[in-house]
Each structure stands twice: as C-alpha cells, then as structure tokens.
Scaffold this active site. Structure first.
Site, short mmCIF file in Angstrom:
data_model
loop_
_atom_site.label_atom_id
_atom_site.label_comp_id
_atom_site.label_asym_id
_atom_site.label_seq_id
_atom_site.Cartn_x
_atom_site.Cartn_y
_atom_site.Cartn_z
N GLU A 1 -8.62 -6.93 4.78
CA GLU A 1 -7.88 -8.05 4.20
C GLU A 1 -7.17 -8.87 5.25
O GLU A 1 -6.96 -10.07 5.07
CB GLU A 1 -6.92 -7.52 3.14
CG GLU A 1 -7.65 -7.01 1.89
CD GLU A 1 -6.89 -5.98 1.08
OE1 GLU A 1 -5.65 -5.92 1.23
OE2 GLU A 1 -7.52 -5.23 0.31
N TYR B 1 0.80 -1.23 0.00
CA TYR B 1 0.00 0.00 0.00
C TYR B 1 0.83 1.28 0.00
O TYR B 1 0.50 2.23 -0.73
CB TYR B 1 -1.00 -0.02 1.17
CG TYR B 1 -2.19 -0.90 0.85
CD1 TYR B 1 -3.29 -0.40 0.16
CD2 TYR B 1 -2.22 -2.24 1.22
CE1 TYR B 1 -4.38 -1.20 -0.15
CE2 TYR B 1 -3.29 -3.06 0.91
CZ TYR B 1 -4.37 -2.54 0.23
OH TYR B 1 -5.43 -3.34 -0.09
#
Length: 392
Positions: A121, A79
């Site tokens: 997630e 990310y």
C-alpha cells in the site's frame, strides 16, 4: 480459522468498533449488518495464513485488497489496532484452545501478513500522489451534471473543485466517494466504478439506488445520492483504484458481459475502445430485468450502429409487453453456452464481466464450459477474497 473464521471476525468487528468507534468512518456498516465483511475478512485471513510460506500464489487477491485499502485510506497505524483486536477475538471464541503457543503463532502470522499489505500500500499511495494530477486522501469534487439513466440508475459527472487536471485511470477502475448521512455520526465510504473513458476534466459514476429487499437494508448512500445530492453539491473523492481493468496491450477481441449496474465499468471500457482502439472487435452483452432498469440502452445501440467493430446484445429476464412489442431486446432469459456459440465467432478473446454474485457465478461457469482460457477471464468482485468458485 477455517472452522471458526466467520464467528471470530464477527467478534473482532464488535471489539474493534467498541474500542475504536472512529473506524466506523472507514468500514461499510451495511456490510457488517449483512455479514458480508466478516465473511470476506475470514476468507482473507485463512487464505493468507494457509499460504504464509509463499504468498505469491495469492498475490492477485492481495492486490485487490491492497487497492481497496488505498482507496479507503487504510494507513499503517491501523494495522496494530486490527491485530490487537483480532487476537483478542480469537481468544474469546476459542477459549482454552487458544493457548499461549497458538496466540503467539497467530501474532507472528499477522505480523507477516500486515507487513505485506503495508509495503504494498505504501507503493500505491506514492503512485496516487505522484502521478500527474494526483492527490493524497480525499479531494472535493463538484457534481457538474446529474443524469437519470434508468428507473434505478443515475449518472453523476464530477469535476474537481480546484479546477485542476485529473489523473488518468485504466478503464474498469473505481473511485471512493465520502458521504455524510444526515443525523448519523460517522461518514460513509463507497466505491463506484468509473463509467466513462478517462477524461481530463471530469469523472463519471453511475449509481444504482439500492432499495430494501428481504434481509438487505436500503442503501443509505445510494438513496441519498439519488434523492439529496444535486448539481453544484460537493462530494469528496479519492484517486481511482482497482485491479479490474481492460488489457490495453492485447489485440484479441473483447467481450464485455454485464448484469444490472455491473455495466458501469463496461461503459468505461467500451468508450475507450471505440475512441482509442477502433480496430479491436468488441462484443457488448448486457442482461437486465427489462428496459425500465436498463441504463445506456439507446447509447450502446447507437455505438453499435456507428462503429463497425462493435456488436451489442441485450437479454431481458422479465421483458414488459412494450419491450416485446418494440423488440427492445435480443434474447429472453439467461446467458447460455449455446447462445454464446451463436453470437461469438470464437472463444479466443478477452472476457470481462461484472454484476450480482449469482449472475457472475453463472457467467463464470458458462465461460468455462465455452472453453475460454482461464487467463482470459476477468471479473470485478468487490469485498471478496479468492474467486467465484469459492463463493456461496
């Protein structure tokens, strides 16, 4: 972002792959060529930013993306890399309009958005690993059986190399398969719906060979699977994932509508219903060009004959002379409201559909015109954010 989103995301992917080419192991390069992935990312970023004060309104779409991220093994460390290249792409495209204040605001927004995905997630990863038979990452499977279902669709029966029992899944979900393409540096990941009900010893996927058409290149993975992979070969697979699945708690009739290879998740649903829910009424509707490309035709017809709760209907858009002579289909043309009114006793049912985008847009409109409650309309739509009304 609404005005320049696709331009920004195209620039983002170029920057990302230039600085981190190893990420080509994760991202579908065919979708980069067709522009599908940049459009999907632009839609996702815009929708998330527009709803940043309350993301609960877009949670179904976020869940869809989170499931796909888990199946592809997108990790928390990815990310920051994405965020850095996204902000740089915004600067590149907006130029002087990308003031320090604008970039700071987008940095804050991205932090909020990425945190939502990372937390979501994390739960999905833990569930995948800790469930009975679960595993982390990719696990080697052996192609136990390879069966040609039509001129363009072939089924692969996959058994775990270690011989262990498989984790279950909800009919409609998919697995991710990792493929090494000869003479290509990076591997390819593809999602394929499971086309049989949950079994303890194998998964089945039914893959369409994607031939080159106009601006769309040949499907390198599907072609290799059809031509180069045989019984006994190894395929790495991730734990089943996906947010499109059969509601096993409902007692309403089920209407399964598919076009082309979109019938694969419907086969999983159909086989589950006839085995475990024989009291539930099922209507199986499939559209294809003709019988040459129609997979599982005889099987579904046999299921309809052997199970009083199942009714099947086939539509061909371009039936062959043999199709017409042998009456291998029920209707020529397309699904219409009038036709559904003829074959379905009620619109009070759970509707599931999958197929090419134009097919699904048409079916979505027909179902709404048929008066189906929006909460009863379910569809599989890979790689997109939002809903069919927003597409094309």
């Amino acid at each position: 972002m609404k005005e320049h989103g696709e331009e920004i995301t195209k620039r983002f992917y170029r920057r990302l792959f230039d600085s981190h080419p190893e990420l080509k192991n994760i991202f579908n390069q065919t979708h980069q060529i067709t522009g599908h992935q940049p459009r999907a990312l632009a839609n996702a970023i815009y929708a998330a930013a527009a709803n940043i004060e309350d993301m609960s309104t877009i949670m179904p779409a976020l869940e869809r993306i989170g499931q796909k991220h888990r199946s592809l093994q997108i990790l928390p460390e990815h990310y920051p890399i994405v965020g850095e290249n996204l902000l740089a792409a915004i600067k590149d495209i907006l130029g002087d309009a990308a003031t320090d204040e604008v970039i700071a605001a987008w940095a804050n927004a991205y932090e909020v958005i990425s945190d939502v995905f990372i937390r979501m997630e994390d739960i999905l990863y833990k569930t995948a690993i800790n469930q009975p038979g679960g595993w982390a990452g990719f696990k080697d499977f052996i192609i136990d059986k390879k069966v040609k279902e039509s001129d363009v669709i072939t089924s692969f029966y996959l058994k775990p190399k270690d011989g262990k029992e498989l984790p279950s899944f909800i009919p409609g979900q998919y697995i991710t398969v990792k493929i090494d393409i000869k003479e290509e540096k990076y591997n390819h990941l593809r999602q394929y719906s499971l086309s049989d009900r949950p079994r303890k010893d194998y998964y089945r996927i039914s893959v369409k060979r994607e031939d080159a058409m106009k601006e769309h290149p040949e499907g390198v993975v599907s072609t290799d699977l059809h031509m180069l992979y045989h019984e006994g070969d190894i395929l790495p697979v991730s734990v089943p994932a996906g947010d499109f699945y059969l509601d096993l708690e409902s007692n309403l009739p089920v209407v399964l509508i598919s076009g082309g290879v979109g019938l694969t998740p419907m086969m999983s649903m159909l086989n589950t219903l006839i085995e475990d829910y024989p009291e539930r009424k099922v209507y199986f509707i499939h559209a294809a060009r003709n019988s040459n490309v129609h997979a599982f035709r005889e099987y579904v017809r046999d299921v309809s004959k052997d199970n009083n709760n199942v009714t099947s209907h086939f539509l061909y858009t371009y039936p062959s002379e043999e199709d017409q002579k042998q009456k291998l289909f029920d209707k020529e043309g397309y699904i219409t409201v009038e036709w559904l009114q003829e074959i379905l006793p009620t619109n009070n049912a759970q509707f599931y559909f999958c197929g090419p985008t134009t097919f699904m847009k048409s079916v979505n409109k027909v179902l709404k015109d048929f008066g189906v409650n929006e909460s009863s309309i379910h569809y599989e739509f890979f790689g997109s954010f939002g809903n069919l009304d927003d597409e094309l």
